[in-house]
Design a protein around this motif. Structure first.
Motif, mmCIF file in Angstrom:
data_model
loop_
_atom_site.group_PDB
_atom_site.id
_atom_site.type_symbol
_atom_site.label_atom_id
_atom_site.label_comp_id
_atom_site.label_asym_id
_atom_site.label_seq_id
_atom_site.Cartn_x
_atom_site.Cartn_y
_atom_site.Cartn_z
ATOM 1 N N GLY A 122 0.838 -1.192 0.000
ATOM 2 C CA GLY A 122 0.000 0.000 0.000
ATOM 3 C C GLY A 122 0.867 1.232 0.000
ATOM 4 N N LYS A 123 0.690 2.091 0.994
ATOM 5 C CA LYS A 123 1.490 3.302 1.102
ATOM 6 C C LYS A 123 2.770 3.081 1.897
ATOM 7 N N GLU A 124 2.914 1.897 2.476
ATOM 8 C CA GLU A 124 4.077 1.595 3.288
ATOM 9 C C GLU A 124 5.086 0.758 2.500
ATOM 10 N N LYS A 125 6.318 0.719 2.997
ATOM 11 C CA LYS A 125 7.356 -0.126 2.415
ATOM 12 C C LYS A 125 8.006 -0.946 3.528
ATOM 13 N N GLN A 126 8.039 -2.257 3.314
ATOM 14 C CA GLN A 126 8.617 -3.153 4.296
ATOM 15 C C GLN A 126 10.011 -3.594 3.846
ATOM 16 N N PRO A 127 11.056 -3.268 4.629
ATOM 17 C CA PRO A 127 12.398 -3.701 4.234
ATOM 18 C C PRO A 127 12.626 -5.186 4.521
ATOM 19 N N TRP A 128 13.355 -5.816 3.616
ATOM 20 C CA TRP A 128 13.779 -7.207 3.737
ATOM 21 C C TRP A 128 15.296 -7.288 3.618
ATOM 22 N N VAL A 129 15.881 -8.263 4.280
ATOM 23 C CA VAL A 129 17.276 -8.647 4.059
ATOM 24 C C VAL A 129 17.275 -9.904 3.206
ATOM 25 N N ILE A 130 18.092 -9.900 2.155
ATOM 26 C CA ILE A 130 18.129 -11.022 1.220
ATOM 27 C C ILE A 130 19.575 -11.441 0.990
ATOM 28 N N ALA A 131 19.804 -12.747 0.959
ATOM 29 C CA ALA A 131 21.119 -13.323 0.651
ATOM 30 C C ALA A 131 20.900 -14.749 0.174
ATOM 31 N N PRO A 132 21.811 -15.287 -0.627
ATOM 32 C CA PRO A 132 21.705 -16.695 -0.996
ATOM 33 C C PRO A 132 22.017 -17.590 0.199
ATOM 34 N N GLN A 133 21.478 -18.787 0.196
ATOM 35 C CA GLN A 133 21.735 -19.731 1.279
ATOM 36 C C GLN A 133 23.162 -20.265 1.191
ATOM 37 N N GLY A 134 23.795 -20.450 2.342
ATOM 38 C CA GLY A 134 25.149 -20.985 2.357
ATOM 39 C C GLY A 134 25.900 -20.559 3.592
ATOM 40 N N ASN A 135 27.052 -21.168 3.789
ATOM 41 C CA ASN A 135 27.866 -20.895 4.979
ATOM 42 C C ASN A 135 29.110 -20.055 4.681
ATOM 43 N N ALA A 136 29.259 -19.595 3.449
ATOM 44 C CA ALA A 136 30.433 -18.807 3.087
ATOM 45 C C ALA A 136 30.405 -17.452 3.800
ATOM 46 N N PRO A 137 31.574 -16.848 4.066
ATOM 47 C CA PRO A 137 31.618 -15.563 4.769
ATOM 48 C C PRO A 137 31.076 -14.402 3.949
ATOM 49 N N MET A 138 30.925 -14.601 2.637
ATOM 50 C CA MET A 138 30.402 -13.556 1.756
ATOM 51 C C MET A 138 29.924 -14.231 0.478
ATOM 52 N N PHE A 139 29.212 -13.480 -0.344
ATOM 53 C CA PHE A 139 28.909 -13.925 -1.697
ATOM 54 C C PHE A 139 29.182 -12.749 -2.627
ATOM 55 N N PHE A 140 29.045 -12.972 -3.926
ATOM 56 C CA PHE A 140 29.487 -11.966 -4.889
ATOM 57 C C PHE A 140 28.360 -11.530 -5.823
ATOM 58 N N LEU A 141 28.292 -10.222 -6.046
ATOM 59 C CA LEU A 141 27.384 -9.634 -7.020
ATOM 60 C C LEU A 141 28.164 -9.285 -8.284
ATOM 61 N N ALA A 142 27.537 -9.459 -9.434
ATOM 62 C CA ALA A 142 28.163 -9.071 -10.697
ATOM 63 C C ALA A 142 28.044 -7.564 -10.876
ATOM 64 N N GLY A 143 29.123 -6.947 -11.354
ATOM 65 C CA GLY A 143 29.108 -5.505 -11.553
ATOM 66 C C GLY A 143 29.955 -5.081 -12.731
ATOM 67 N N LEU A 144 29.921 -3.780 -12.982
ATOM 68 C CA LEU A 144 30.747 -3.142 -14.011
ATOM 69 C C LEU A 144 31.501 -1.988 -13.367
ATOM 70 N N TRP A 145 32.752 -1.799 -13.782
ATOM 71 C CA TRP A 145 33.528 -0.707 -13.213
ATOM 72 C C TRP A 145 34.319 -0.012 -14.320
ATOM 73 N N GLU A 146 34.736 1.206 -14.015
ATOM 74 C CA GLU A 146 35.527 1.973 -14.978
ATOM 75 C C GLU A 146 36.222 3.097 -14.222
ATOM 76 N N LYS A 147 37.297 3.615 -14.801
ATOM 77 C CA LYS A 147 37.992 4.755 -14.216
ATOM 78 C C LYS A 147 37.633 6.020 -14.970
ATOM 79 N N MET A 148 37.349 7.078 -14.213
ATOM 80 C CA MET A 148 37.108 8.380 -14.808
ATOM 81 C C MET A 148 38.432 8.977 -15.277
#
Length: 238
Positions: A122-148
């Motif tokens: 409705g007019k509200e927004k409910q925050p969620w925390v999302i992560a893949p299942q697993g025991n690793a200390p981190m996971f990785f997102l795909a991204g793009l980078w460049e230098k100015m």
């Protein structure tokens, strides 16, 4: 989307000290000692510096970048760039002037513990925390980078249509990579059509997601990711 990251409290140096075997398995073998410090904590925002891994000489190189992509051809400061480019849609990133070169030569991955998404109720927004299942200390997102032109490194997170398991929360999600997807993505080993249609499928249906309390721009700490059930919240007294 994706507009907030959970980085945790470890720098790249601490990751190297504590999770060496995990990072070696991911082929992260180098570290940039001159990179600006990344923002840490549980409420990392666009324009802040984030940890990324890029292609290096012997494997992936750990460094940092400003989380709001600015293309190499832009002649100005990061604050002068007026487009919203902290995310990039995987379906068309390689077809846009902004991201086209980075798609070919500036691929990266971002190590995170999770991310936040806001579900419209409705007019509200409910925050969620999302992560893949697993025991690793981190996971990785795909991204793009460049230098100015002044040498500032900037990056964007790739997003895609949501997995069915997350579709009720939001109509987009970041591209979350399994270990087996990292090397092909970074090596540009698959056709653009294959990447656009399958990258991130490795985690299909395997996610942990829970509601959390609403929080402010400046809030931080691990209390932000504690599970919250609004149906059990005690009514407030007037």
């Amino acid at each position: 989307m994706c507009g907030r990251l959970i980085a945790g409290e470890e720098s790249w140096s601490e990751h190297f000290d504590r999770h060496r075997a995990f990072l070696d398995e991911m082929n992260i073998t180098e570290m940039d000692p001159d990179a600006p410090a990344a923002a840490l904590g549980f409420n990392v925002k666009p324009t802040q510096s984030v940890n990324i891994a890029i292609n290096g000489k012997t494997g992936l190189r750990a460094t940092t970048a400003r989380w709001w992509f600015v293309p190499h051809y832009f002649n100005g400061t990061p604050k002068d760039w007026s487009y919203t480019t902290f995310n990039a849609r995987i379906e068309k990133a390689n077809d846009t002037r902004t991201f086209k070169q980075a798609w070919q030569t500036g691929r990266c991955v971002l190590p995170v513990r999770g991310y936040y998404e806001w579900q419209k109720l409705g007019k509200e927004k409910q925050p969620w925390v999302i992560a893949p299942q697993g025991n690793a200390p981190m996971f990785f997102l795909a991204g793009l980078w460049e230098k100015m032109q002044d040498g500032t490194a900037t990056c964007a997170i790739l997003t895609r249509a949501p997995d069915p398991a997350l579709a009720s929360i939001h109509n987009r999600m970041p591209v979350m990579l399994r270990e087996s997807e990292i090397t092909p993505w970074m090596a540009n080993a698959s056709s653009d059509d294959v990447v656009k249609s399958t990258l991130g499928d490795g985690w299909a249906g395997r996610f942990d997601a829970h509601k959390v309390r609403r929080f402010g721009m400046k809030d931080d700490g691990d209390s932000l990711i504690e599970p919250f059930d609004p149906d059990l919240e005690a009514p407030r007294l007037i």
